[in-house]
Design an enzyme around this catalytic site. Structure first.
Site, PDB file in Angstrom:
ATOM      1  N   HIS A   1      45.609 -21.658  -2.768  1.00 42.12           N
ATOM      2  CA  HIS A   1      45.464 -20.156  -3.436  1.00 42.12           C
ATOM      3  C   HIS A   1      46.192 -20.377  -4.996  1.00 42.12           C
ATOM      4  O   HIS A   1      45.647 -19.872  -5.733  1.00 42.12           O
ATOM      5  CB  HIS A   1      46.170 -19.039  -2.607  1.00 42.12           C
ATOM      6  CG  HIS A   1      45.171 -18.551  -1.490  1.00 42.12           C
ATOM      7  ND1 HIS A   1      45.912 -18.761  -0.258  1.00 42.12           N
ATOM      8  CD2 HIS A   1      43.999 -18.602  -1.277  1.00 42.12           C
ATOM      9  CE1 HIS A   1      44.975 -18.330   0.689  1.00 42.12           C
ATOM     10  NE2 HIS A   1      43.773 -18.115  -0.011  1.00 42.12           N
TER      11      HIS A   1
ATOM     12  N   SER B   1      44.292 -20.786   5.367  1.00 33.98           N
ATOM     13  CA  SER B   1      45.233 -20.011   5.970  1.00 33.98           C
ATOM     14  C   SER B   1      45.268 -20.009   7.577  1.00 33.98           C
ATOM     15  O   SER B   1      46.428 -20.096   8.076  1.00 33.98           O
ATOM     16  CB  SER B   1      45.240 -18.232   5.316  1.00 33.98           C
ATOM     17  OG  SER B   1      45.198 -18.347   4.149  1.00 33.98           O
TER      18      SER B   1
ATOM     19  N   ARG C   1      36.080 -24.550  -2.146  1.00 32.29           N
ATOM     20  CA  ARG C   1      36.654 -25.817  -1.570  1.00 32.29           C
ATOM     21  C   ARG C   1      35.482 -26.879  -1.267  1.00 32.29           C
ATOM     22  O   ARG C   1      35.774 -28.188  -1.406  1.00 32.29           O
ATOM     23  CB  ARG C   1      37.256 -25.521  -0.307  1.00 32.29           C
ATOM     24  CG  ARG C   1      38.782 -24.976  -0.621  1.00 32.29           C
ATOM     25  CD  ARG C   1      39.037 -24.285   0.550  1.00 32.29           C
ATOM     26  NE  ARG C   1      38.513 -23.126   1.031  1.00 32.29           N
ATOM     27  CZ  ARG C   1      38.735 -22.083   1.794  1.00 32.29           C
ATOM     28  NH1 ARG C   1      39.951 -22.352   2.480  1.00 32.29           N
ATOM     29  NH2 ARG C   1      37.902 -21.062   2.021  1.00 32.29           N
TER      30      ARG C   1
ATOM     31  N   LYS D   1      38.611  -9.026   8.762  1.00 31.34           N
ATOM     32  CA  LYS D   1      39.483 -10.000   9.569  1.00 31.34           C
ATOM     33  C   LYS D   1      40.910  -9.224   9.996  1.00 31.34           C
ATOM     34  O   LYS D   1      41.055  -8.321   9.410  1.00 31.34           O
ATOM     35  CB  LYS D   1      40.343 -11.219   8.632  1.00 31.34           C
ATOM     36  CG  LYS D   1      39.257 -12.060   8.122  1.00 31.34           C
ATOM     37  CD  LYS D   1      39.609 -13.239   7.016  1.00 31.34           C
ATOM     38  CE  LYS D   1      38.613 -14.061   6.671  1.00 31.34           C
ATOM     39  NZ  LYS D   1      39.004 -14.833   5.639  1.00 31.34           N
TER      40      LYS D   1
HETATM   41  P1  ADP Z   1      38.845 -14.179   2.080  1.00 32.98           P
HETATM   42  O1  ADP Z   1      39.189 -13.697   3.183  1.00 32.98           O
HETATM   43  O2  ADP Z   1      38.180 -13.565   1.002  1.00 32.98           O
HETATM   44  O3  ADP Z   1      38.152 -15.643   2.389  1.00 32.98           O
HETATM   45  P2  ADP Z   1      41.160 -15.875   1.591  1.00 32.98           P
HETATM   46  O4  ADP Z   1      42.412 -15.559   1.289  1.00 32.98           O
HETATM   47  O5  ADP Z   1      40.798 -16.682   2.602  1.00 32.98           O
HETATM   48  O6  ADP Z   1      40.326 -14.771   1.481  1.00 32.98           O
HETATM   49  O7  ADP Z   1      40.649 -16.655   0.228  1.00 32.98           O
HETATM   50  C1  ADP Z   1      40.497 -15.936  -1.111  1.00 32.98           C
HETATM   51  C2  ADP Z   1      39.756 -17.116  -1.813  1.00 32.98           C
HETATM   52  O8  ADP Z   1      40.486 -18.273  -2.133  1.00 32.98           O
HETATM   53  C3  ADP Z   1      38.323 -17.465  -1.386  1.00 32.98           C
HETATM   54  O9  ADP Z   1      37.437 -17.646  -2.608  1.00 32.98           O
HETATM   55  C4  ADP Z   1      38.597 -18.741  -0.837  1.00 32.98           C
HETATM   56  O10 ADP Z   1      37.395 -19.524  -1.035  1.00 32.98           O
HETATM   57  C5  ADP Z   1      39.757 -19.267  -1.720  1.00 32.98           C
HETATM   58  N1  ADP Z   1      40.523 -20.347  -0.992  1.00 32.98           N
HETATM   59  C6  ADP Z   1      41.052 -20.220  -0.086  1.00 32.98           C
HETATM   60  N2  ADP Z   1      41.900 -21.500   0.367  1.00 32.98           N
HETATM   61  C7  ADP Z   1      41.640 -22.201  -0.751  1.00 32.98           C
HETATM   62  C8  ADP Z   1      41.815 -23.635  -1.103  1.00 32.98           C
HETATM   63  N3  ADP Z   1      42.706 -24.437  -0.354  1.00 32.98           N
HETATM   64  N4  ADP Z   1      41.712 -24.100  -2.212  1.00 32.98           N
HETATM   65  C9  ADP Z   1      40.881 -23.417  -3.140  1.00 32.98           C
HETATM   66  N5  ADP Z   1      40.336 -21.954  -2.790  1.00 32.98           N
HETATM   67  C10 ADP Z   1      40.784 -21.578  -1.434  1.00 32.98           C
END
Ligand code: ADP
Length: 158
Positions: free
Chosen positions: A17, A128, A90, A41
């Site tokens: 992130h 996460s 990703r 979630k």
């Molecule tokens: P959501 O519940 O919206 O998927 P996340 O917090 O998991 O929320 O992710 C928010 C954004 O960050 C999404 O666009 C996700 O694809 C991106 N994201 C999550 N992990 C990574 C990572 N390791 N590298 C790049 N982008 C990521």
């Protein structure tokens, strides 16, 4: 002033992130990292804990704000005068869901553009859920999250 919003669950924020936030902060005058309250979630960390970890992880960054939203991200973006929604891509597996959301958001608010950014390849397998699982197994996650997040995970899992 060009403003963007970066929505997500951030349960917890990872270096993946942060990589995306840093890239976005080079493109926009302000990036508002915003935690989704009504996500489908069930998060492990409370909203306040997640916001605190984001703020602490990004304390040295200047043009970043932390907020939360309840409802549609496009409404939040308009309220903040943001012209873009940032999302991270990703792998191909992210694509279908992200594509669908981006097109629906465009339908709801044609004035708000979705911008996809790719992280450094070392973060492409990071999410996460994996971090929470590793921490539960008491694995070292220092390579993947900021020290304040590591501390919080340790407090949760001992
Ligand atoms: P959501 O519940 O919206 O998927 P996340 O917090 O998991 O929320 O992710 C928010 C954004 O960050 C999404 O666009 C996700 O694809 C991106 N994201 C999550 N992990 C990574 C990572 N390791 N590298 C790049 N982008 C990521």
């Amino acid at each position: 002033m060009k403003i963007s919003v970066y929505p997500g669950t951030f349960d917890p924020i990872t270096n993946g992130h942060i990589d995306i936030i840093e890239r976005a902060s080079e493109l926009f005058d302000k990036v508002i990292v915003t935690v989704a309250v009504n996500s489908a979630k069930t998060p492990m960390f409370t909203l306040e804990e997640r916001k605190e970890m984001i703020s602490e992880s990004l304390h040295s960054h200047k043009n970043i704000e932390v907020d939360s939203f309840n409802g549609l991200v496009v409404d939040f973006a308009r309220e903040k005068n943001a012209t873009a929604i940032i999302r991270g891509l990703r792998a191909i597996s992210d694509f279908e869901y992200e594509f669908q959301m981006a097109l629906m958001n465009r339908k709801l608010a044609p004035d708000v553009k979705t911008v996809f950014l790719m992280p450094n390849e070392k973060y492409t397998y990071l999410n996460s859920t994996i971090i929470r699982e590793l921490a539960r197994m008491k694995c070292d996650v220092s390579e993947f999250v900021a020290p304040c997040v590591q501390k919080k995970l340790r407090a949760k899992f001992g």
